[in-house]
Scaffold this motif. Structure first.
Motif, PDB file in Angstrom:
ATOM      1  N   SER B  61       0.861  -1.184   0.000  1.00 42.45           N
ATOM      2  CA  SER B  61       0.000   0.000   0.000  1.00 42.45           C
ATOM      3  C   SER B  61       0.897   1.233   0.000  1.00 42.45           C
ATOM      4  N   PRO B  62       1.496   1.562  -1.149  1.00 39.19           N
ATOM      5  CA  PRO B  62       2.499   2.625  -1.176  1.00 39.19           C
ATOM      6  C   PRO B  62       1.881   3.997  -0.887  1.00 39.19           C
ATOM      7  N   LEU B  63       2.658   4.821  -0.189  1.00 41.42           N
ATOM      8  CA  LEU B  63       2.174   6.155   0.168  1.00 41.42           C
ATOM      9  C   LEU B  63       2.542   7.148  -0.921  1.00 41.42           C
ATOM     10  N   GLY B  64       1.703   8.109  -1.114  1.00 37.29           N
ATOM     11  CA  GLY B  64       1.995   9.164  -2.086  1.00 37.29           C
ATOM     12  C   GLY B  64       1.794  10.527  -1.454  1.00 37.29           C
ATOM     13  N   ARG B  65       2.278  11.555  -2.130  1.00 38.66           N
ATOM     14  CA  ARG B  65       2.125  12.930  -1.662  1.00 38.66           C
ATOM     15  C   ARG B  65       0.656  13.238  -1.412  1.00 38.66           C
ATOM     16  N   GLU B  66       0.370  13.856  -0.295  1.00 39.27           N
ATOM     17  CA  GLU B  66      -0.969  14.337   0.075  1.00 39.27           C
ATOM     18  C   GLU B  66      -1.943  13.225   0.457  1.00 39.27           C
ATOM     19  N   PHE B  67      -1.441  11.992   0.599  1.00 40.82           N
ATOM     20  CA  PHE B  67      -2.284  10.954   1.199  1.00 40.82           C
ATOM     21  C   PHE B  67      -2.621  11.373   2.628  1.00 40.82           C
ATOM     22  N   VAL B  68      -3.803  10.989   3.108  1.00 39.06           N
ATOM     23  CA  VAL B  68      -4.151  11.243   4.497  1.00 39.06           C
ATOM     24  C   VAL B  68      -3.826   9.984   5.285  1.00 39.06           C
ATOM     25  N   LEU B  69      -2.977  10.156   6.278  1.00 42.61           N
ATOM     26  CA  LEU B  69      -2.402   9.018   6.956  1.00 42.61           C
ATOM     27  C   LEU B  69      -2.675   9.119   8.454  1.00 42.61           C
ATOM     28  N   GLN B  70      -2.974   7.976   9.054  1.00 39.95           N
ATOM     29  CA  GLN B  70      -3.047   7.910  10.519  1.00 39.95           C
ATOM     30  C   GLN B  70      -2.006   6.899  10.984  1.00 39.95           C
ATOM     31  N   ILE B  71      -1.199   7.283  11.958  1.00 37.28           N
ATOM     32  CA  ILE B  71      -0.182   6.347  12.440  1.00 37.28           C
ATOM     33  C   ILE B  71      -0.201   6.296  13.964  1.00 37.28           C
ATOM     34  N   THR B  72       0.243   5.158  14.481  1.00 44.23           N
ATOM     35  CA  THR B  72       0.480   5.034  15.917  1.00 44.23           C
ATOM     36  C   THR B  72       1.928   4.617  16.082  1.00 44.23           C
ATOM     37  N   GLY B  73       2.589   5.147  17.074  1.00 38.82           N
ATOM     38  CA  GLY B  73       3.987   4.794  17.266  1.00 38.82           C
ATOM     39  C   GLY B  73       4.554   5.448  18.498  1.00 38.82           C
ATOM     40  N   LYS B  74       5.863   5.319  18.647  1.00 39.60           N
ATOM     41  CA  LYS B  74       6.520   5.812  19.845  1.00 39.60           C
ATOM     42  C   LYS B  74       7.459   6.963  19.468  1.00 39.60           C
ATOM     43  N   VAL B  75       7.521   7.962  20.329  1.00 38.88           N
ATOM     44  CA  VAL B  75       8.391   9.118  20.071  1.00 38.88           C
ATOM     45  C   VAL B  75       9.846   8.741  20.374  1.00 38.88           C
ATOM     46  N   HIS B  76      10.718   8.978  19.378  1.00 38.28           N
ATOM     47  CA  HIS B  76      12.147   8.703  19.529  1.00 38.28           C
ATOM     48  C   HIS B  76      12.950   9.977  19.351  1.00 38.28           C
ATOM     49  N   GLU B  77      14.122  10.002  19.953  1.00 37.46           N
ATOM     50  CA  GLU B  77      15.037  11.101  19.682  1.00 37.46           C
ATOM     51  C   GLU B  77      15.683  10.855  18.317  1.00 37.46           C
ATOM     52  N   ARG B  78      15.758  11.915  17.524  1.00 42.10           N
ATOM     53  CA  ARG B  78      16.381  11.763  16.209  1.00 42.10           C
ATOM     54  C   ARG B  78      17.891  11.807  16.330  1.00 42.10           C
ATOM     55  N   SER B  79      18.556  11.001  15.534  1.00 44.49           N
ATOM     56  CA  SER B  79      20.018  11.071  15.528  1.00 44.49           C
ATOM     57  C   SER B  79      20.441  12.299  14.723  1.00 44.49           C
ATOM     58  N   ASN B  80      19.707  12.543  13.647  1.00 42.98           N
ATOM     59  CA  ASN B  80      20.050  13.630  12.750  1.00 42.98           C
ATOM     60  C   ASN B  80      19.022  14.750  12.926  1.00 42.98           C
ATOM     61  N   LYS B  81      19.264  15.651  13.849  1.00 46.26           N
ATOM     62  CA  LYS B  81      18.232  16.634  14.216  1.00 46.26           C
ATOM     63  C   LYS B  81      18.051  17.722  13.162  1.00 46.26           C
ATOM     64  N   ASN B  82      16.813  18.184  13.053  1.00 47.31           N
ATOM     65  CA  ASN B  82      16.490  19.259  12.112  1.00 47.31           C
ATOM     66  C   ASN B  82      16.167  20.509  12.921  1.00 47.31           C
ATOM     67  N   LYS B  83      17.098  21.454  12.901  1.00 45.79           N
ATOM     68  CA  LYS B  83      16.930  22.640  13.743  1.00 45.79           C
ATOM     69  C   LYS B  83      15.932  23.639  13.144  1.00 45.79           C
ATOM     70  N   ASN B  84      15.486  23.370  11.933  1.00 40.04           N
ATOM     71  CA  ASN B  84      14.604  24.330  11.260  1.00 40.04           C
ATOM     72  C   ASN B  84      13.138  24.196  11.650  1.00 40.04           C
ATOM     73  N   ILE B  85      12.776  23.066  12.264  1.00 43.63           N
ATOM     74  CA  ILE B  85      11.371  22.921  12.655  1.00 43.63           C
ATOM     75  C   ILE B  85      11.283  22.577  14.132  1.00 43.63           C
ATOM     76  N   PRO B  86      10.226  23.036  14.799  1.00 46.49           N
ATOM     77  CA  PRO B  86      10.110  22.855  16.251  1.00 46.49           C
ATOM     78  C   PRO B  86      10.083  21.385  16.676  1.00 46.49           C
ATOM     79  N   THR B  87       9.653  20.501  15.781  1.00 49.31           N
ATOM     80  CA  THR B  87       9.608  19.078  16.143  1.00 49.31           C
ATOM     81  C   THR B  87      10.872  18.355  15.682  1.00 49.31           C
TER      82      THR B  87
END
Lengths: 608, 608
Positions: B61-87
């Motif tokens: 079930s491949p995902l495409g741009r602008e698909f509406v997605l619901q996910i469940t999961g666990k919050v992890h610390e990113r190894s490669n942080k993105n300082k440009n966005i608050p998350t």
């Protein structure tokens, strides 16, 4: 500024202050060479005292009711205090006065109990609006508006304006249309609601939208309908029905608290549409009182699946009941001692054309436990007692029974219940009972076209469990006689109405967000692919680009305010309302327009 | 709820939380058997990590741009942080996912710098609205709306709704009209503003009214005009001009503070209309920069009473100046070293049809104090120096001079000034300069009809000192050639405009509240007693019953938001705008309507 203070704010603590006030002359009372004037503005009334020194000047320029007056003077303690008004401890000893504008004699008195009739007050609405009674209504409306915005803002909703000049897609009610001069032969329509726009905003990702917005419906006006009316219009994405109910229960409770000071702490009651129809005879039951319906025969159309024995009334040889499609009763508490005159009057009441019944059967369940009825000939005491028990009557109650065709009888008993509730003081203006009515049918049967129409609107989703039924079946009704057995007859909508004191104040639904389901819905309503594309192509298009699950609700602001204000008339809560022919009597609108305007619009009047 | 959190709120403190998110797929990046997805909603973007375990399911079930997605999961610390966005510190390790809705490929990218052209974005406005750039504009608009309501509420204003279906009284702009089915042959009009209603509310005693309200004008649309637009509409009673200026200076400063975080502490500058025209060449000067006009000859029409020597240019034998009605100059700072190519380009610029001048004269005031001009033949250095001094030029400046008929030349130099200000970076989007323009003429001369028209609207009061002039004189213009000497030509209005960065964002006036003066005004505009009664009988009537002194203002919300947002286009700040032909491209409106609708309205299309 023409004033330093308003007419509502001066108190005993202000004594000896020099003040300037401006306002309207409410009353003038002359005692010899001394004159008292009550000066009124939006904030209250302040008494002015014109001493002897000003007598000549007053004689030269006499004051009249509704003159606009500016005065300067000193605050004095009153010898004769008026405890009924907040400024009643003081008066102003006037030094100077100046008449800012005069008034001819108003056509009615500017008082709570005015002598002006409805038409006169509408014609001079600008004077009617001066009355405290009307001002309080508009203040209440503003308070509701304000509370609504505050609550929704706190909940993360965004006010986003949607357009007024849109496209005509008449479904149900008629659109008002607006000829386009720049696109001759084409018309805009005024929105009946921002329905499709708020859905597009959900597709756009604005997951909490609201607007307090004017809507327009070109309907034949029944009493207390307006061609333009105001909605509190809301939509949310990524929600289920339960989320919407919780959010807007919160809104209405917040309004109760901030506007009326009422803590409505209990959860809002919920009732299925079937139960509402079964127990109260309508879909917006007034639950301030009981007096629930007893169905002595199972009505076929609304409650196809309900089963109820008709043993209570059948087999007694009473043709009126035996031949009737439907027999319905209510037990009116404490009215067993109604006189013949009183029961006759009730009989006349149900025979009026608005109700349209042929007669009324009553059973008096006397305080001593005995029975007396208008059908004693057919039913012995045991059977009467069985009916009374089924109707949950107690000794001292009066059981009223109507029989006839299903829809009319249900409507009639519902009206009779409301009437008796009113007469017995069970419908108090200051008592508020909220109710969610749920699980509406998705479709209604349209006899004329032998087809389905949307009970709510074409964007309402069926219950998730009914989606397969809807997709998997042909909506066409082969046989009109058996439409009730068509699979579509039992599809329930994911819709909800909020009812307050027997009035629907809001309604909404979880929406369809799948293109195929939306197409199936349009098809079910008799719209072919071409018409779907012409009218709703933009929405079907939007559903192709990732539409999220969403739903919403709209509250009728006019009605909500009227009920909160304890009134039956929405007109009292609208600054400039129209009459029952859609006319603004004050403006004298609508009106003819210049031929030049018609020419520019490239339209012609074509009177039949 | 389809989510426990939004895509904008998770932070490092949320690590190990189990969360459910829902939103739109912004990007999909696959690295072998691991997939990263950026999930977007109204609140932000959160990175999702689909591990190898979900690889098969993603392939199925491949995902495409602008698909509406619901996910469940666990919050992890990113190894490669993105300082440009608050998350950017976290990502979600996805356990389960479900596609709530699919999307076909969008016609343009949902990004700040999209590849979609204007028409395409308008057609798919529901996708355009997903772009962060547009969302920020609507959020700003809501913030302005909210700040306005908060301020006005604190100041005791009441939001009172006025009707949309009113009476057509075309003065100036055309009304949109709405045929009335219930009153065949008659029409409602949509309000161009709630002007008369807010005045009636003042007569009714609601001394502080406001509304944020849609208004409608059927004009030939210039760029950046909309047939429906939104006003912040306000009115106050018992006030003078000074009170209104103070109140609404307060409003705009409050908006600056709450919406933009800008403390606009200095008092708002004030300028008379005459000075604005004299010094800037238009009535809404951009005062972020100087470069004021030098009038080398006194223009006759606007400044009849101003006297200025033409000695600066006269008598040199330069026909272009000698024969011109008007000669105007600006000193452009620091541009004395413009090349021939640059001055030629400016000459071409003023010769474009939009500007319409025949040529451009320049004087270079070189850094060494010497002069070089295109009119050296006629003016010696002394005279050039005199001009430069009068124009307040400094060494290093470039003086630009236009000559021609009065109105065109003034408009042209004003445009040239704005253009040079823009080129030199003197008009910064994030600098804000407010200005009150005051003392407008009450009347404008209408050449075609040889009569007066209201410069603002017919309800604007003359200055108190001009009332006698107005009452005491016959408005008829006997001789068109000498209209300037008619007493009405010099009557000043009690009116004010608020200008922000060279745009009129608001305007208003103290109103007429005396019946006789209002009648005189209508008469001056060529309305006989019958027409006055037909169109404005209700207002004249209201003025008989104690109308208080009052005045008000209306701000253009669309324009105000655009300027605060640093944009020139109001369309960017309207959720569903129309194009320059008044069409909604997305809806395809206006459109033809059914014959049944026309029949019911008893009108016919009558195309020329």
């Amino acid at each position: 500024m023409f004033r330093t203070q308003t007419c509502g704010e001066l108190r005993i603590a202000d004594i000896n202050k020099e003040v300037t006030l401006a306002g309207w002359v409410q009353t003038v009372r002359k005692f010899g060479s001394i004159t008292f004037v009550d000066l009124r503005d939006r904030y209250g009334i302040t008494q002015l005292l014109f001493s002897e020194a000003l007598n000549d000047q007053l004689d030269a320029s006499p004051l009249g009711r509704e003159f606009v007056l500016q005065i300067t003077g000193k605050v004095h303690e009153r010898s004769n205090k008026n405890k009924n008004i907040p400024t009643g401890d003081i008066e102003i000893l006037v030094d100077h006065f100046s008449v800012l504008n005069k008034s001819i004699t108003p056509p009615f008195t500017i008082q709570d109990d005015t002598d002006g009739g409805d038409d006169l007050r509408m014609k001079y609405r600008f004077l009617d609006l001066r009355r405290n009674a009307v001002k309080k209504n508009l203040e209440l409306r503003y308070a509701v508006n304000r509370a609504t915005r505050d609550y929704l803002h706190q909940q993360g909703f965004m006010d986003i304006e949607t357009p007024f000049l849109i496209k005509s897609t008449p479904e149900g009610a008629r659109d008002f249309v607006v000829p386009s001069r720049m696109n001759p032969g084409e018309f805009y329509a005024l929105p009946q609601s921002p329905q499709t726009f708020k859905q597009l905003l959900m597709v756009s990702g604005y997951d909490r939208y609201y607007q307090i917005v004017k809507c327009f419906r070109d309907e034949d006006l029944r009493a207390d309908r307006q061609p333009e009316f105001t909605q509190i219009d809301c939509e949310m994405a990524f929600v289920k029905q339960e989320d919407i109910l919780a959010m807007f229960e919160g809104l209405i409770k917040y309004i109760f608290k901030t506007v009326k000071g009422i803590e409505y702490t209990e959860p809002v009651a919920r009732m299925s549409w079937e139960d509402a129809m079964w127990q109260y005879g309508n879909d917006k039951p007034d639950t301030r009182f009981g007096m629930q319906l007893l169905n002595m025969k199972a009505p076929a159309h609304v409650f196809a699946q309900k089963d109820r024995s008709a043993a209570l009334v059948d087999g007694a040889g009473f043709g009126v009941f035996d031949d009737a499609e439907t027999v319905l009763a209510i037990a009116v508490p404490g009215c067993s001692e109604y006189t013949r005159k009183q029961t006759d009057e009730l009989t006349e009441w149900v025979k009026r054309p608005q109700i349209g019944m042929k007669g009324l059967v009553f059973i008096k369940y006397n305080a001593d436990g005995s029975f007396k009825s208008s059908v004693d000939k057919f039913y012995n005491e045991d059977r009467l007692k069985a009916i009374a028990e089924a109707a949950q009557a107690k000794p001292g109650d009066l059981i009223l029974i109507l029989a006839g065709t299903e829809e009319r009888t249900r409507k009639a008993i519902s009206e009779l219940r409301l009437e008796m509730g009113k007469r017995l003081g069970m419908r108090k203006d200051d008592e508020f009972k909220l109710l969610w009515v749920l699980d509406f049918p998705l479709f209604e049967y349209d006899e004329e076209g032998n087809r389905w129409v949307a009970r709510h609107h074409p964007f309402t989703s069926p219950k998730p469990s009914d989606i397969d039924t809807m997709i998997g079946n042909n909506p066409v009704i082969e046989n009109a006689a058996t439409y009730l057995s068509h699979p579509y007859a039992n599809i329930k909508a994911n819709a909800y109405d909020m009812v307050l004191n027997g009035n629907e104040i809001g309604g909404g639904s979880i929406r369809i967000y799948q293109k195929e389901l939306q197409q199936k819905m349009f098809e079910a309503l008799g719209m072919d692919a071409e018409e779907q594309q012409h009218k709703f192509g933009f929405l079907l298009g939007a559903f192709e680009y990732g539409a999220p699950p969403h739903g919403g609700i709209a509250f009728g602001l006019d009605r909500t305010c009227a009920i909160l204000g304890g009134s039956e008339s929405i007109r009292d809560f609208i600054a400039f309302p129209k009459n029952n022919s859609g006319r603004d009597i004050m403006l004298d609108a609508p009106a003819t327009i210049d031929n030049k305007q018609l020419d520019e619009l490239q339209i012609k009047i074509d009177l039949k």
